[in-house]
Design an enzyme around this catalytic site. Sequence first.
Site, PDB file in Angstrom:
ATOM      1  CG  HIS A 129      28.266  59.814  67.670  1.00  0.00           C
ATOM      2  ND1 HIS A 129      29.593  59.832  68.019  1.00  0.00           N
ATOM      3  CD2 HIS A 129      27.888  58.513  67.739  1.00  0.00           C
ATOM      4  CE1 HIS A 129      30.002  58.613  68.283  1.00  0.00           C
ATOM      5  NE2 HIS A 129      28.991  57.788  68.132  1.00  0.00           N
ATOM      6  CB  ALA A 130      28.076  66.490  67.171  1.00  0.00           C
TER       7      ALA A 130
END
Length: 505
Positions: free
Chosen positions: A198-199
């Site tokens: 995930h960012a």
Amino acid sequence: MSGLWFEDPGFDYWGAVPMSELDVDEAYLNITLASDVPRPLYLYQLSDDCERCPFVRRASNYVSTVLKINTKSPSIFLTPDPPLGEFGCYDLYVQGGKCELRTARDPVNIVAPLIFWVTILVVLFSIFKTSKYYILKRKEKAEEEGEGGGEEPPPEEEESPSPPRRKRVKSLDAFRGIAITIMIFVNFGAGKYQFLDHAAWNGLQLADLVFPWFLWIMGVTIPIVMSSNLRKNVSRHKIFLGIIKRSAILFLFNIMLNTFTYNGNLATIRINGVLQRFATTYLVVAGFSAYFTFQPDSGENTMLPSFVKDITLLLPQWFIHSTILCLHGWVTFHLQMPGCPRGYIGPGGYQDDAKYYNCTGGAANYIDLLLPLLGTLSSIYQVFLGTVAGNVLLHHKDTESRIKRWFLYAVLCFLLTFYLVGFANIPVNKQLWSSSFMFLTSGISFVLLIILYLAIDHYNVWDGSPFFYAGSVDFELESIMTRSWIMLVDLRSSVRSFVSRSDPI
């Protein structure tokens, strides 16, 4: 050192330090201090994961030493430096008021194992499909030869023609299967690849696509199921009661899952979660669909041109869901929160010299601590855009018109994303489920469906396997949602990453 084969640096020691003590995403940094350097020397580091953050003190050095440096996220020091890589060895020379960073040993190529194993899987799959093709061809040839030498079979009695069976759109199953496959890969660590995770805050990476893809594809099935029920003369009230039942089951099911994470403590149990967002968005979108879906063949809108029926039949729903999306934007940028600036949507913490330390997420965090709501509002629009794609399937029967309409919606989603990011300064952010994130992932969903539909359902160059088997469920929504999310028992690591939000995956 855990790396083998591709990740083997090719030597056991660097100077006096053993390479075996390095873990994945670690490197050695040898700091050499000249005699004229004042003590202590402070090493400051900045990670790309921390947006608009100051440099943070990494170490205090009184003598020359060797440090372990994490290389998972790109980071810089207060000195011109090469990018640090896994199992790399670097020398930092400090003398005469200057710092010089040199690469002593090159890092390993961390992408090589991923490329290798993906190539192996593709080759094995190609061999399997090719073998299957030739076996079927040989079988067909044998059957033809056997039929040619026998007597002509007696004529069969004519049977009454059966009604044509609706052709299954296998690309929808493949779409779900791809999302499930990526979900499993991500939930098991994604190989510890930073670009597959995930960012950290703003941005979009592979893992960020899974949740919106599931919401969007759930929306695609809503009009299909709704049309089937209405053709069977099921009353709209009965349809709505079924929607409430399914939503309640999903909501309670995730509450049960959260008892594992919080050890059954009802005082601290997490009410919001993945399936809760599924339940809420499904209840809203399917609920409005139950009462505001016009049937073109029932006399409700017989004057509509056929090529715009998928749009005009949804006009009331367009208005309702666009109003909900506008409400999401208004609350995000106009609600005043205690101790935080109006419209703040940053990560808080150390950003901007910790000026807004306790303002993480702005209005989204403030509201969701009281009621899991704000991020759900934009998620509702994501599900609705899925219903738009599903209506295209219902009211456009040929491939060309379907592809054109899906492509039009994809372009509109990308243009809205460009406007929101470039002119309205609304970043792509999954944690907040920003409108730009919603439109961008919806546009990607339209594009993926176009590719799968052409390859699987139109040109038949691919049967969707192996993803088809993971995603092949009945169009009944309870089966879709339960099959798709039954593997989400282990939500603990995602919950810890952002406990105040309702979208951990």
